[in-house]
Design an enzyme around this catalytic site. Structure first.
Site, PDB file in Angstrom:
ATOM      1  CD1 TRP A  99       7.477  -5.262  -4.449  1.00 11.16           C
ATOM      2  CD2 TRP A  99       6.578  -3.860  -2.953  1.00 11.16           C
ATOM      3  NE1 TRP A  99       6.142  -5.135  -4.733  1.00 11.16           N
ATOM      4  CE2 TRP A  99       5.557  -4.290  -3.844  1.00 11.16           C
ATOM      5  CE3 TRP A  99       6.247  -2.975  -1.931  1.00 11.16           C
ATOM      6  CZ2 TRP A  99       4.237  -3.850  -3.731  1.00 11.16           C
ATOM      7  CZ3 TRP A  99       4.933  -2.546  -1.816  1.00 11.16           C
ATOM      8  CH2 TRP A  99       3.957  -2.975  -2.697  1.00 11.16           C
ATOM      9  CG  ASP A 166      10.251  -8.137   1.123  1.00 14.28           C
ATOM     10  OD1 ASP A 166       9.499  -9.122   1.231  1.00 14.28           O
ATOM     11  OD2 ASP A 166       9.875  -7.051   0.621  1.00 14.28           O
ATOM     12  CE  LYS A 190       2.738 -10.675  -3.288  1.00 13.02           C
ATOM     13  NZ  LYS A 190       2.574  -9.424  -2.607  1.00 13.02           N
TER      14      LYS A 190
HETATM   15  N1  PLP Z   1       7.596  -6.744  -0.597  1.00 10.85           N
HETATM   16  C1  PLP Z   1       7.299  -7.441  -1.706  1.00 10.85           C
HETATM   17  C2  PLP Z   1       8.363  -8.235  -2.386  1.00 10.85           C
HETATM   18  C3  PLP Z   1       5.991  -7.426  -2.197  1.00 10.85           C
HETATM   19  O1  PLP Z   1       5.684  -8.135  -3.300  1.00 10.85           O
HETATM   20  C4  PLP Z   1       5.006  -6.681  -1.523  1.00 10.85           C
HETATM   21  C5  PLP Z   1       3.612  -6.642  -2.002  1.00 10.85           C
HETATM   22  O2  PLP Z   1       3.270  -7.129  -3.053  1.00 10.85           O
HETATM   23  C6  PLP Z   1       5.376  -5.961  -0.387  1.00 10.85           C
HETATM   24  C7  PLP Z   1       6.673  -6.026   0.057  1.00 10.85           C
HETATM   25  C8  PLP Z   1       4.377  -5.134   0.367  1.00 10.85           C
HETATM   26  O3  PLP Z   1       3.582  -5.972   1.106  1.00 10.85           O
HETATM   27  P1  PLP Z   1       2.355  -5.456   1.984  1.00 10.85           P
HETATM   28  O4  PLP Z   1       1.282  -5.071   1.033  1.00 10.85           O
HETATM   29  O5  PLP Z   1       2.030  -6.643   2.822  1.00 10.85           O
HETATM   30  O6  PLP Z   1       2.820  -4.298   2.782  1.00 10.85           O
END
Ligand code: PLP
Length: 355
Positions: A99, A166, A190
């Site tokens: 991510w 994030d 989550k």
């Molecule tokens: N950032 C982290 C730490 C994640 O765990 C995730 C998805 O699991 C995301 C970003 C991406 O999230 P989204 O699917 O809401 O775009």
């Protein structure tokens, strides 16, 4: 048989919040209409939005001068909105996994990106420390919980430049000093809500500093000024967030979530370390409490599929590890009970006995 949901996301939520959300989809507050069919401009939905924002502020101790915004698009859209709104020339990124890498990739579309530290050399099994933060960068971006590789940053970093985090997969699992961040964001699916809404906590006076023109919908000021009602917000996910936040408050707030997270993680990691079949993949000091990643020890690798089916037969749902790590990932978000973790441990011990 009782099922325990160890899935990484969308993931386990408090039963109470899910039931209330399901009820609101049929008959919202006894009005005789579903929340799905009601205007987001109605006073009834405005009350939901207000309460969700107020509870986020209360539970996380958000100081004056910050706004809580609910958006669509997922955390992935924030990967581009962050640099759109904050990157003038240069940004610093800490790379702790998939991510974080994706966030960095988007920032490169807007300016210079310095990767100040990375744990890619060891398949993201640790959190880099002791790196230098360039004082001439516009912000430092971190990912506090590495959902895929199971590492976590537990402290609020002291930084000479604004920090943007994030917190998709560890928000509301521990107290955070929000004043140390310019922005905190994440997908809700989550610890907060069903999928479909993104939370943003942003310091108001840090907005509007870049010289570029920002499309209306991608400008945080649009949503901040309109109280997340510039356009139609994801009403049901926001309602489910409000219900989850009520549950967290009722259970004792983020301090209690923090205590429970440690209790669950301590129990499960102790078993992983004790049981000869398994080993944890992340270095001990950086082990995530939200996503507990482990594999079968090399000599027992052939038993991996068997353990997964055995666990599933015993009610352990969503344990398969991400394909980049393999093995198993027991996601233990706020709504996971200590009984769930104990059931998984019993399953691991039973498997040990069987072989
Ligand atoms: N950032 C982290 C730490 C994640 O765990 C995730 C998805 O699991 C995301 C970003 C991406 O999230 P989204 O699917 O809401 O775009």
């Amino acid at each position: 048989m009782k099922k325990y949901n160890f899935g990484a996301g969308p993931s386990i939520l408090p039963q109470q919040a899910m039931k209330a959300t399901a009820e609101a989809c049929i008959d919202f507050n006894g009005i005789g209409l579903s929340l799905m069919e009601m205007s987001h401009r109605s006073k009834e939905f405005q009350a939901v939005m207000d309460e969700a924002q107020a509870l986020m502020k209360e539970l996380l101790g958000v100081p004056e001068g910050y706004s809580v915004i609910f958006l669509g698009g997922g955390a992935s859209l924030e990967f581009c909105m962050v640099p759109y709104n904050f990157l003038e020339k240069k940004a610093a990124y800490v790379n702790t996994g998939v991510w974080a890498t994706k966030a960095q990739k988007e920032a490169k579309l807007f300016g210079e990106v310095v990767e100040v530290a990375s744990s890619a050399d060891k398949n993201f099994t640790y959190v880099p420390k002791g790196y230098t933060i360039p004082t001439d960068a516009d912000y430092l971006h971190i990912t506090t919980n590495n959902t895929i590789y199971g590492t976590e940053i537990f402290t609020d970093i002291d930084s000479p430049i604004p920090v943007i985090a994030d917190m998709s997969s560890d928000i509301l699992s521990r107290p955070v000093d929000v004043s140390k961040y310019t922005m905190i964001y994440g997908g809700a699916q989550k610890n907060l809500a069903m999928a479909g809404v993104t939370f943003v906590i942003v310091k108001d006076d840090m907005l509007g500093k870049v010289s570029r023109t920002i499309p209306t919908m991608l400008d945080y000021r649009t949503h901040q000024k309109k109280g997340s009602m510039f356009n139609t917000p994801p009403v049901i996910p926001i309602y489910s967030a409000m219900q989850t936040l009520r549950w967290i408050k009722q259970e004792g707030g983020v301090k209690e979530m923090d205590r429970r997270a440690s209790e669950r993680a301590d129990l499960l990691y102790a078993e992983i370390d004790r049981n000869k079949f398994f080993r944890g993949t992340a270095v001990a000091e950086d082990r995530s409490r939200m996503n507990i990643c482990f594999v079968m020890n090399d000599e027992y690798k052939d038993l991996e599929a068997e353990f997964l089916s055995f666990a599933l037969e015993n009610g352990m749902w969503g344990l398969k590890g991400h394909r980049d790590v393999g093995g198993f990932r027991a996601s233990c978000y706020n709504a996971m009970s200590v009984e769930g973790v104990k059931a998984l441990i019993a399953c691991m011990q039973e498997f040990e006995k069987k072989h």
